[in-house]
Scaffold this motif. Structure first.
Motif: not given
Length: 371
Positions: A88-90, A107-111
């Protein structure tokens, strides 16, 4: 067997609230959640929400210390052996994705708002864009919290369209409806009962433009003498904002709460709610304002345009335009029919699009597909 998710988060504030709401509505019998977070998070906030809580020093600035941080996060990924790493976040996104290279999980990414959309130097924008492009291949999916965020990723060619999934943010409507409202009174903040109250929720930092808020406050105060102003939050510009208020006759009319665990108690005191962001990945305060039935004045910034339609469910003004912001606030004060129309439209909007239960459901579908 439960799907084990290891969440990595650096930035608190809106990200913290987002994770807590998401975990609350993810089925505990189907998902096991571990949180690896920075020193800005509070363990007690996650009691009953996570199966394990790990805290490590994680700062926003990029530096040599990040190599050690990557090693620490990798060690924790190996320790818990999750099915999915969710960053979560940059900053956490870069650290977690590099730390997860070659490990056997998804892997999951949420900016939560792209760093390259911030108001910063050209060099920093190029650096942040480069980091996102380099890290993008090391995750299976990037969750965008607004359509504007997805469009930004495509414009900057961060990754292919297939890797981007839009899941709009949401608010915990059920929890809010079940609360006892009106616990905080104007008198508790030394605000007269007949005062016209204008407020904002957000960090006192350049992104949320508290400087524009107090400039607007000065102009409103000149026209509506019994007006008071509340900023719910803290940040590096707090002293600057207080100094401006004292120098411009707002000393007794401006109330800064500092960091609070339950901002909605203060939002309930607002007659008008503002969000003057200079850039915005979503703007979680907006559906929170809608949920509380507060007419909104917001800027034409990024994802705000996905949420607020000018004259329908709020009033929009240009970025850094304190004069237009003051006129919009005064419009609500003087035109009760406008205020009534906006509030009715907001309520319909928040129930239809921004319930956090929908956010959790969309996550469940995505996470189940990945494993």
């Amino acid at each position: 067997m439960a799907i084990r998710i290891l969440h990595v988060a650096q930035a608190a504030g809106g990200v913290d609230r987002y994770i807590r709401m998401l975990l609350k509505y993810l089925d505990k019998d189907k998902f096991e959640n571990i949180l690896v977070c920075s020193q800005d998070f509070k363990k007690e906030d996650y009691e009953g929400l996570v199966d394990a809580f790990e805290q490590i020093e994680m700062n926003r600035a990029i530096g040599v210390k990040d190599l050690k941080l990557i090693w620490k996060v990798r060690k924790l990924i190996k320790k818990y052996n999750p099915d999915i790493v969710y960053a979560h976040s940059s900053k956490a996104g870069a650290i977690a994705r590099v730390a997860d290279i070659a490990l056997k999980n998804h892997c999951v990414y949420n900016p939560h708002g792209w760093a390259f959309n911030m108001r910063c130097s050209k060099k920093k924008k190029i650096l942040y864009t480069a980091i996102e492009k380099i890290a993008a291949p090391f995750c299976d999916m990037i969750i965008c919290i607004s359509e504007a965020e997805r469009q930004s990723a495509l414009k900057k060619r961060i990754c292919g369209e297939a890797k981007l999934q839009v899941i709009f943010n949401g608010v915990d409507i059920e929890s809010y409806e079940n609360e006892i409202h009106g616990k905080l009174k104007k008198a508790d903040m030394n605000i007269p009962d007949n005062a016209f109250v204008v407020g904002m929720v957000g960090r006192l930092s350049p992104q949320k433009a508290p400087d524009v808020f107090v400039e607007m406050a000065k102009l409103v105060k000149e026209r509506i003498p019994n007006s008071h102003f509340i900023i719910v939050g803290n940040g590096e510009q707090e002293n600057e904002i207080k100094k401006y208020a004292e120098n411009n006759g707002l000393g007794d009319s401006l109330h800064i709460t500092g960091w609070v665990n339950d901002p909605m108690r203060y939002v309930e005191l607002f007659d008008v709610a503002c969000l003057f962001s200079r850039w915005e990945g979503f703007g979680l305060a907006l559906p929170e304002y809608m949920m509380a039935g507060k007419p909104i004045v917001a800027t034409r910034a990024d994802a705000i345009l996905n949420i607020i339609k000018d004259g329908e469910n709020g009033l929009l003004v240009d970025i850094d335009d304190a004069l237009s912001a003051s006129e919009a606030v005064i419009a609500y004060y003087s035109d009760l029919l406008l205020k009534k129309h906006i509030i009715e439209s907001e309520r319909e909007c928040v129930y239809k699009y921004y319930n956090v239960k929908r956010v959790a459901e969309e996550h469940k579908k995505l996470l189940n597909k990945m494993v």
